[in-house]
Design a protein around this motif. Structure first.
Motif, PDB file in Angstrom:
ATOM      1  N   LYS A  70       0.869  -1.154  -0.082  1.00 45.70           N
ATOM      2  CA  LYS A  70      -0.012  -0.070  -0.127  1.00 45.70           C
ATOM      3  C   LYS A  70       0.923   1.195   0.084  1.00 45.70           C
ATOM      4  N   VAL A  71       0.644   2.148  -0.995  1.00 47.86           N
ATOM      5  CA  VAL A  71       1.103   3.496  -0.961  1.00 47.86           C
ATOM      6  C   VAL A  71       0.009   4.545  -0.738  1.00 47.86           C
ATOM      7  N   SER A  72       0.261   5.300   0.364  1.00 49.50           N
ATOM      8  CA  SER A  72      -0.672   6.449   0.544  1.00 49.50           C
ATOM      9  C   SER A  72       0.008   7.709   0.480  1.00 49.50           C
ATOM     10  N   TYR A  78       3.027  13.932   0.558  1.00 51.37           N
ATOM     11  CA  TYR A  78       4.032  12.916   1.319  1.00 51.37           C
ATOM     12  C   TYR A  78       3.456  11.699   1.192  1.00 51.37           C
ATOM     13  N   ALA A  79       4.458  10.743   0.950  1.00 50.43           N
ATOM     14  CA  ALA A  79       4.122   9.358   0.520  1.00 50.43           C
ATOM     15  C   ALA A  79       4.566   8.506   1.676  1.00 50.43           C
ATOM     16  N   SER A  80       3.870   7.388   1.805  1.00 48.39           N
ATOM     17  CA  SER A  80       4.115   6.228   2.977  1.00 48.39           C
ATOM     18  C   SER A  80       4.009   5.051   2.082  1.00 48.39           C
ATOM     19  N   VAL A  81       4.924   4.129   2.309  1.00 52.06           N
ATOM     20  CA  VAL A  81       4.838   2.787   1.571  1.00 52.06           C
ATOM     21  C   VAL A  81       4.658   1.794   3.030  1.00 52.06           C
ATOM     22  N   SER A 335       7.978   7.805   3.951  1.00 53.34           N
ATOM     23  CA  SER A 335       7.805   6.822   5.152  1.00 53.34           C
ATOM     24  C   SER A 335       7.852   5.565   4.561  1.00 53.34           C
ATOM     25  N   LEU A 336       8.569   4.696   5.202  1.00 51.44           N
ATOM     26  CA  LEU A 336       8.683   3.293   4.713  1.00 51.44           C
ATOM     27  C   LEU A 336       8.751   2.266   5.691  1.00 51.44           C
TER      28      LEU A 336
END
Length: 840
Positions: A70-72, A78-81, A335-336
């Protein structure tokens, strides 16, 4: 509203630039051929121009995924994986970065590989020749060959490349290439792990490669050894405020265990690269340093406090690496989260993991250590042996590296680089030398970075960074148990006792590098009694440190360090909003030290009404380089006039070749060592001989200051009018965020602003500055595993000008506003979600 206007402007500008290029490239001009297929409606540039680049929720398939990812995205981009395996985490990071920053990725690898000319034509040749000669591509290939496929770095590099190529496959299928590829008809190659290592090498070069020994040599030839030593000393006489004050261990140098990827075999065997050469570059051609190497101005800040200095106890960290500000930015915020990683912060497009940020237990930022990293050797050559050099008692054959450089719209250009045991032979600043640079070694720095991303305390963090070799960096640290620290990591080369590594060295073998500073002896500090650690590019250790670190040309004078320390002393327990205020502080510590001396020099002298008004501005000034401050303009113009009044007569009389390296030798750039010496003489040695020009009547500091002040007032009157109260600093000083493509309409600014090169909120370079805080981060630890973090950078997550996320963060950055950094656990309220699954 402002972001909509900005987006509309960029859309119009990008369309205008595209139209102009279309008119040129469609018909062809001179050596530029018509592009034909690139202009066919329904394909090429038309497809890329009409492509919908808005990020929205999607279900996507990526062929090499193992499990769903999921990538939000936040509303700001700003991206979170979130991934179920580390492999899938880095594959998704590569896909995400490529989808939002593909043009940047390709331009960065082309820069390092020496393949810009293939895309931009002859304008890229200067850069391509330099990069191929120095050897970033050779180093990247050697690093990848030495990386075990099963290692953390090996797996991350392979997965990241797969993610980038998934997006490239989409572009190939749809024909919706970014505009620059549609216009030129050039198609990028598939991404490889070597490309990531090239991109990493580009950043290393921009932070770590310099010509200081050659500049010292030019100064000695013109000024002479004595004046060079006095005015550009190895250790400046002003306070340096090191973060490690000793005592220091004195251990033997650590051996260099990895071979220089750009050096000939010490045994003297000769080999050639696989590429065929066409019309090779003459041996004496000057491989000029391109602007991508020469322009950066490093004034980074990072600090951390704990205990009574932090409201509620615990620890708090702030960092703002200073680089050139560009659209798109050097940084991609992410963010990972996976089984092996829970990390958030600033990543480098093209490189897996996070370079500055925090995980669930620790936080860190960095500054450029600016230690010695580039050595130059004068090889012993013979006209009778044109392909040999003398080393360690014997003549050795040079290894030849041959390249062909494709040039869009022109003929292919050939290049041959000779390699000695020290490194590539290059003519730099008019001097034919071989280059021994710490960035040329086949180390596995990425493994060190990924290990640091997973560290859980200072011991594991420091151990992880043992493998980090180049560029040398200062890491500042804070954790969830309230601990803080600072450490220098990276190779700092050491040469034999009696050698002078700040000058070109003998290539015969007697002055070869004997090793590097041992890791345990590198400057560091942990939980000091002051409850504060800070790094601002200052010399990190005192004058009794037993290893060579660099000279006064390398390090910052410590002005920002003084402001940061005073801020913590003057205030009580601090909160995140205090740190954001400090990151935006524009106090000029050099003015704090010198303005009282100037006022004293003006006392009792006859001044005009205008000069009295200007003096009055300085007398009541708070030493802040605010945009609306007229006193800031008086101070800056005086300092420039003062430095020129002292040194220009010497530069003219001694014929200092400033044009050979304007970034270091040109007085208009207020060279750091000369500023430091001017401060020292003014306050401690006002009768120094430097104040008296060659063959002229005696002068002291006071006389020169009065002359410089009158000249400054006259200059400001000419530029800004007769009323000193109207001489706002913003009328002289601006900032600009240029596009990496160089297209004026795709940048931001210039706009009026405060700061200068040595304020905490730095504005490096000249009066129109494009250097400064490139990524601001504040992390406060509130308990075990609990943190609150804020971040902002001057740019946007996308490199496409028509998208909402191209420059949407710039207004926030200008207004000193920060956004919460989405945590690795992905609890931020998303505005869009990509659901990634395996499939064709």
């Amino acid at each position: 509203m402002a972001s909509k206007v900005s987006r509309a402007v960029h859309l119009v500008c990008s369309a205008t630039v595209a139209l102009a290029v279309l008119l040129l490239l469609g018909a062809g001009y001179g050596p530029v051929p018509a592009l034909g297929k690139a202009l066919v409606p329904g394909g090429g540039v038309w497809a890329s121009a009409s492509a919908d680049t808005t990020v929205r929720s999607e279900n996507l398939t990526l062929p090499d995924l193992d499990k769903p990812v999921k990538v939000s995205f936040t509303a700001e981009g700003y991206a979170s994986v979130e991934a179920q395996t580390d492999h899938d985490l880095f594959l998704a990071q590569g896909y995400l970065t490529a989808r939002l920053r593909f043009t940047q990725l390709d331009l960065q690898r082309r820069l390092g590989q020496g393949r810009l000319s293939e895309l931009v034509g002859a304008a890229g040749l200067k850069s391509d020749k330099f990069e191929l000669s120095l050897g970033l591509l050779r180093t990247a290939r050697a690093r990848w060959a030495a990386t075990p496929p099963s290692s953390g770095a090996g797996q991350a590099l392979t997965a990241y490349a797969s993610g980038v190529n998934s997006w490239m496959s989409h572009l190939e299928k749809t024909g919706q290439w970014p505009t620059i590829y549609g216009l030129t008809g050039v198609r990028p190659r598939a991404w490889t792990p070597t490309d990531t290592l090239v991109v990493q090498g580009v950043l290393t070069q921009q932070m770590n490669f310099n010509t200081i020994p050659l500049d010292y040599d030019l100064l000695q030839r013109s000024l002479g050894p004595k004046l060079t030593k006095d005015w550009f000393p190895l250790q400046a006489p002003t306070p340096q405020r090191p973060y490690d004050t000793g005592p220091y261990p004195n251990l033997p140098p650590a051996p260099l265990t990895v071979h220089n990827a750009n050096a000939a075999d010490p045994a003297g065997t000769s080999a050639s690269s696989a590429r065929h050469t066409v019309s090779p570059t003459p041996a004496g051609e000057d491989v000029a340093l391109p602007d991508t190497v020469r322009q950066l101005d490093f004034n980074s800040n990072a600090w951390a406090a704990n205990g009574p200095r932090v409201a509620g106890g615990g620890a708090m960290l702030a960092g703002d690496p200073h680089l050139q500000t560009t659209l798109p930015s050097y940084w991609f915020q992410i963010s990972l989260r996976s089984p092996g990683y829970q990390v958030a912060g600033g990543s480098i497009p093209g490189v897996p993991g996070v370079l500055v940020g925090h995980n669930e237990h620790i936080s860190w930022s960095l500054t450029n250590a600016q230690t010695v990293a580039t050595l130059y050797y004068r090889e012993k050559l013979s006209s009778g042996r044109p392909d040999s050099y003398y080393w360690n008692g014997a003549w050795r054959p040079m290894r030849k590296a041959h390249y062909t450089i494709p040039v869009r719209g022109g003929s292919t250009v050939g290049l041959t680089t000779d390699l000695t045991v020290h490194g590539p032979m290059m003519t730099v600043l008019g001097q034919r030398v071989s280059v021994d640079w710490m960035g040329d070694f086949a180390h596995n720095d990425l493994d060190a970075l990924l290990s640091a991303n997973r560290a859980h305390d200072f011991t594991s963090f420091r151990e992880a960074l043992r493998g980090w070799k180049a560029p040398a960096l200062n890491f500042v640290y804070a954790d969830d148990k309230g601990h803080i620290g600072t450490l220098l990591v990276g190779d700092v080369p050491q040469t034999p006792k009696g050698s002078q590594p700040w000058l070109p060295l003998s290539g015969t073998g007697d002055e070869d590098v004997i090793g590097t500073t041992p890791y345990q002896a590198l400057p560091h500090v942990y939980d000091p009694p002051s409850h504060l650690v800070a790094s601002t590019n200052q010399r990190p250790a005192g004058s009794d440190y037993p290893y060579f670190l660099g000279t006064s040309m390398n390090f910052d004078p410590g002005y920002r360090q003084s402001v940061i320390e005073k801020f913590h002393t003057d205030r009580g327990a601090l909160r995140p909003e205090d740190y954001t205020a400090l990151q935006n502080d524009v106090t000029d510590e050099l003015a704090v030290r010198l303005v009282p001396a100037l006022l004293a020099a003006l006392d009792g002298t006859e001044l005009t009404g205008q000069q009295r008004a200007a003096r009055g501005l300085l007398a009541t000034w708070n030493h802040s380089m605010d945009a609306n401050s007229p006193a800031a303009s008086v101070w800056w113009t005086f300092l420039d006039s003062y430095l020129h009044e002292v040194f220009q007569p010497w530069w003219d009389a001694k014929k200092v070749p400033a044009s050979k390296d304007r970034w270091i030798l040109d007085l208009d750039r207020l060279p750091t060592p000369l500023r430091e010496m001017l401060q020292h003489w003014t306050l401690d040695d006002p009768d120094n001989a430097a104040f008296t020009p060659p063959n002229a009547a005696h002068r002291d500091a006071g006389q020169v200051m009065r002359t410089a002040f009158r000249a400054a007032v006259a200059e400001l009157s000419h530029k800004l009018g007769a009323r000193p109260s109207a001489w706002a600093w913003a009328k002289l000083h601006t900032r600009q965020i240029p596009s990496i493509t160089g297209a004026p309409g795709l940048g931001y600014g210039p706009y009026a602003d405060g700061g200068n090169p040595w304020t905490v909120n730095a504005a490096g370079g000249r009066l129109n500055s494009s250097y400064g805080p490139s990524f601001r981060l504040v992390v406060r630890w509130t308990g075990p595993g609990a943190s609150e973090s804020l971040a902002i950078y001057p740019g946007g997550q996308s490199d496409t000008p028509a998208t909402p996320w191209y420059d949407n963060l710039v207004p926030l950055w200008r207004e000193k506003k920060y956004l919460p950094l989405p945590p690795p656990h992905g609890r931020a309220d998303p505005t869009a979600i990509w659901s990634l699954r395996a499939g064709e």
